[in-house]
Each structure stands twice: as C-alpha cells, then as structure tokens.
Design an enzyme around this catalytic site. Sequence first.
Site, PDB file in Angstrom:
ATOM      1  N   ASN A  58       0.793  -1.231  -0.028  1.00  0.00           N
ATOM      2  CA  ASN A  58       0.010  -0.100   0.003  1.00  0.00           C
ATOM      3  C   ASN A  58       0.831   1.341  -0.003  1.00  0.00           C
ATOM      4  O   ASN A  58       0.712   2.155  -0.795  1.00  0.00           O
ATOM      5  CB  ASN A  58      -0.977   0.048   1.248  1.00  0.00           C
ATOM      6  CG  ASN A  58      -2.241  -0.994   1.278  1.00  0.00           C
ATOM      7  OD1 ASN A  58      -2.451  -1.367   0.202  1.00  0.00           O
ATOM      8  ND2 ASN A  58      -2.803  -1.173   2.237  1.00  0.00           N
ATOM      9  N   HIS A 439     -15.731   2.895 -15.181  1.00  0.00           N
ATOM     10  CA  HIS A 439     -15.484   2.253 -13.983  1.00  0.00           C
ATOM     11  C   HIS A 439     -16.554   1.522 -13.597  1.00  0.00           C
ATOM     12  O   HIS A 439     -16.635   0.734 -12.774  1.00  0.00           O
ATOM     13  CB  HIS A 439     -14.778   3.270 -12.867  1.00  0.00           C
ATOM     14  CG  HIS A 439     -14.760   2.699 -11.635  1.00  0.00           C
ATOM     15  ND1 HIS A 439     -15.319   2.644 -10.461  1.00  0.00           N
ATOM     16  CD2 HIS A 439     -13.242   2.021 -11.491  1.00  0.00           C
ATOM     17  CE1 HIS A 439     -14.536   2.017  -9.474  1.00  0.00           C
ATOM     18  NE2 HIS A 439     -13.475   1.634  -9.911  1.00  0.00           N
TER      19      HIS A 439
END
Length: 694
Positions: A58, A439
């Site tokens: 991350n 998306h």
Amino acid sequence: MTVNPGHLPRNDEVLPDDRFLDREESWLRFNQRVLELAEDPALPLLERVRFLSIFSSNLDEFFMVRVAGLARRMATGLAVQSASGRQPREVLERTAGVAHELMLRHAAAFRNEIRPALGKEGIDILRWDELAETEQERLRRLFRDRIYPVLTPLVVDSAHPFPYISGLSLNLAVIVRDPETDATMFARVKVPPLLPRFIEASPDRFTPLEDVIAAHLGQLFVGMEVVEHHAFRVTRNQDLEIDDDISEGLLQALERELLRRRFGPVVRLEVEESISEGVLELLTDELMVDEGQIYRVGGPLDLGGLAAIADLDRPELKYPPFVPSKEALPEDASIFTAIRERDVLVHHPYDSFTTTVQRLIEDAAADKRVLAIKQTLYRTSGDSPIVDALMSAAEAGKQVVVVVELKARFDERANIAWARKLETAGCHVVYGFVGLKTHCKLALIVRQDADGTLRRYCHIGTGNYHPKTARLYEDFGLLTADPEVGEDVSALFNHLTGYSRQSSYHRLLVAPHSLRSGLVQRIDHEIDNHRAGHSARIRIKCNSLVDEIVIDALYRASQAGVPVDVWVRGICALRPGVPGLSDTIRVRSVLGRFLEHSRVFAFENGGEPEVWIGSADLMHRNLDRRVEALVAVRDRAQRRELLTLLDTAMDEGTHAWTLAGDGTWTRGKPPPGETLLDIQSHLVRSRRWRTVDG
C-alpha cells in the site's frame, strides 16, 4: 423521488474553512489501521504476516501515485492549497513525517513481534549469519546455479556513470577497494526481481535474497576487497493518471517537457539504518533526493515480499477456510427463469461469484436464445472464465460488445493483452471515452425467451468482474430482468459505445452527469423531511469520502439535525462530531479478512427508504472523470438486508475504528469480559454460509 440532473447544492450557511481533513494524511491513517491488524496478537499469525505485506505494498503505491503526483504538481507550478487548508509543501512535509513514523513502526512490528512469533511456530526468517553451515552450503550452490548468472554488478568510475535505479527495485550499494592501488569505488548490484524475495534455506527457514547475494560479493568483484555493502530501494513517480483538481489538457501541456524524460523522478529512498554516512551521501547526491525523502528503517527492506510467507501451507495459522454460499440462485433451474421471477441481490465473497455472476455470463454464452451480451471490464484476471465465455459467445455468432478500460492503474498492459484476445475472437471492443475512465460494473444480456418476448437481463455491481478478487473483496451485485433497469443499462451502453447524450435514467444514477447531484438532492430531501417532522436518516458505505460538495451537503444535514452514519474503508476528509458542524455524524471503518469494497447509499425518505448500490466512491475522480453507475434496490427484503448490515457496522458492539473530528482513529475495545462482533466473521457464520473444517 425524481432526480434533477442540474440540481445545485444549497448554501444556507457559511461553513468553516477548516472543515476538511487532509486526504493524504487520512490515507496514511488508513494504512495505520492495516498495520494495527498486523500488530494484533489475537489474529492468526500468518494473517498478521499478510497485513504486514499489505501495509508495505500500500505504501509503495501511495508514494508512486499520491506523493509523486503532488511533487509533480509542485514542479510544474500547478500545486494549490489543499481543501484542508495546507500548502503543498506543508502536505509533503506532514506526509513524510507520518510515513516515516509508520515505516519505523512497521519494521519494529516485524522485528520484535512477527519474526519471533513465527520462530515459535517453526517458521524462521534469518539473516545469513544466523543460518546453519549446511544451509549456507546449500545456498552457495543455489547462488552458483541460479543467482550468479543473472547478476550484473555495475561499477561507477570516470568511464562508467552512475547507473539508472529502477523504481521499487532492491539494490546493494557496494564499496570495493583495489588492493594494488588502494583506490575505492562504488558499485551497484540489483537484486533480481524474478527470484523469491525470501529464499528457503531449509524447510520453513528463509533468508532475504539480498543476504545471499551479499555473502557472495567476492565472486562478483574478483581480486577486489569488499569494504562495505548496504541494501537500498528507490520509489519513483509512476502516476499514470491525472489527479483531482487540474484539467488534463493544462497539466499535460505544462508537463510536456518533463514527461519527455525517460524515467520518473525519485520520491523516496529507503535504506537500512546501518548504512554508512559516506554511502548515503553518495546515493542522495546521485539520485538527487533531499533529506525529507530518505527513510532509514531496520532491515530487511521491501517487506511486501512477506506475502509468500503468508501463503505457506499452515492452515492452523490462518483464518478458517469457508465455502461461499450457492443458495442465492437455484442450481437446478434456469438462471434466466430465476432472475425473471425476482431481483437477486448477491453479496460476495459470502455468496459465490462463480455460481451467480460468472454463471450468468457463461450460461448466456451457451444459451441459443441469447442474442447479445454487453459488458464493461475494468480489471479481470488473465485466465478469466468470463473473458473465455465472452469469446465463446462471439465465436458462436452472438453480438458481444465489451467496453474495456485500458487505463486501470497498474493493470494497463494486462488489459491491452486480453482486449486483443477478445477482438481476435470477434468481440466488438470499445475503449470508452477520452478523458473519462469507464469504472461502472455492468452486464447486459438480450434474450428471446420461450414466450417470444425479447428481455434484457442485467447485472450491476460494486466490484470488478474478477473471479479471484471476488473471493477476497466484499462487494454487492444486483441481477435483474426489470424492464426499467434493462432500458437504463441499454441507454448507458449506447452512451458508452455511441454518441448518446442521455443523462437521466429510471433506476440508475450515472456519473459524471447525475450521480453527485442525485446524491446531494437526496441529502437535501432528508433535511426537508426532518424539518417537516418526517423520519430522516442518511447511511453511506464507501471506500473513500473526499468530495467537498457531498461533504458539505452532509454537514448541512447534520446542522439540520439529520442523523448521518458513514462506513468508510479508507480516506475520509469529513470531520465528524464537531459541535455546530457535524454533531450528528458518525464515521466508522471496518478492516479485516476481506477488503470492504462495496458502495451503498441509503436515505430514510420519510419511512420508505431508498437504497442504492454501485461502483462510485465519493471522490472527484469518480464523480467527475469516470463513468460510474448506482442502481436503486427496490425489493423491500433486500433493502432491509442492506440497512441491517449498515446498522450492524455502526453498532458500538461491532469491532471497528471510530473517527474523531481531529482526524484520529480509535479502535474499539470491548468492556471487560465481553467481545466485539466481527462483522465479517458473523457473515461467514450466518445461516447462509457453511464453514469448512480446516
């Protein structure tokens, strides 16, 4: 209620300037919550190892995208004060400070907690000097056979400039001395990225790959004396997406000369804390980094590689396995009959993706009554059965249209590869709009049923058509043959593939045209209901809450007295519980075994709740620069199921983190003698799922 696409937000009151939390720090605090899971001794040990790996990966992406994007804007003169009121340099300095603090904590958790705990379970991660002689001998043979042939030591002298250091590569900085001239030189050895991060010296005993290389540097620099060596790692700007507040054309025009550079600038230099000042000075000079970009941590570096340790076959050290439910759709009946009779709400991974969404596409590909299949694909696996089914459908003569998003971050190359496969099979592949990412998660199947009726069967989801991540990501999907939804999805596909400019729909809210305004209008409707004495409440579940217009609408709702519950996984720029601003707003975050990924928006609507699910987070990019879709859930039982889930997550008896108005997150603790409900484990254990013995 009907939606006015041109609805403007109210401005009843002036809101304070300091009402937004900093989004970059909020993201770091999300990764801190991931780290807290790694530090939690109550979790299975290998799951803690996995959370350590996730934290590292991350943070890599955060530096490659967010920090790099901010640095890039500053370099081009386009950086502006953030919504939180901080100047760009303040944001960078604050981000660096928090990131450094978390990286040190992450390294300490590995060194002081995880590594010793693994050792007690017979899994050892050892440095070279801690290995037995027999293990070192085995690794010497491995080095000779598999590692040495792929190494390329690069020395720096008057004839050899400092080499390019690729982003996220692990390297050894080596100082060697010529015994004949007594001259010292710097050399760089890249740790091969295609070899395992941790090398198995003997069963369940591992050592970092760079340690194996370091122990054999004499074979790379024959006749030279190795004076010192240190591991280091570089993170570069790899932001391939234009971020939130700057128009793409302007940014590209101003950056054109910068982007001609072959490689992105360095945004982070990680070094082991044992590195000498001389070597560190050389690296910082050659890589052109300043003090704030240097991160000294205890080794080993790049703990994202711990994912391989977490994958070890030690089920007793992991979450108990479970098999997703297959009850959402009858296995012994036509899927089209089942969907025609009623809308079906599926909740992954608790509901099987394979027997619901994947089955829908596969059955449609094989069904002779199906005439056409249209689908959006944002991310999927290279060996996806859904891609195979679409190809089979096209080869069988069905019309197959696939809207592929090539710019899905870090998946660009993979998406291009399987888009070409689809085209070769005869699918019509469309790449969406210039300047907008597609998306939304949509599938449309046109079928001539046995009664002669041409019907449209749809799936609208919150997550990608990715069979592998569907076992790890929490998502909802609605399967329906409702004519209004079919008409809406058909119109949206026409918008994606043609020149339709439709912006209003029956059961959809679509970005960038009507989604933000539709949500704000519903928030304002709750304010009106509350003032009129009707029941009013707002409940939201999303990954990120950043959009200032939506946040301000929620503040106005709170000032009017409307209860607002926000369940957010990651970033939240809203300040809850601030007197006079957000007294009635609560914000909680759930992290755990599965990645909470679904988006749910619920409005009390005077006692007849409206509930929406879909692909959109409350961020600028989702609402302004992506095609997103939410669908209204009309079935009462399904709405009740979603509302119950939202209420359970916000209950004080459920394990979660709670956000305070100053941006700090506090993990819930049970009263003495009690335990908090783990909502994910609860769903695994509930009546619809069956647990498998480990």
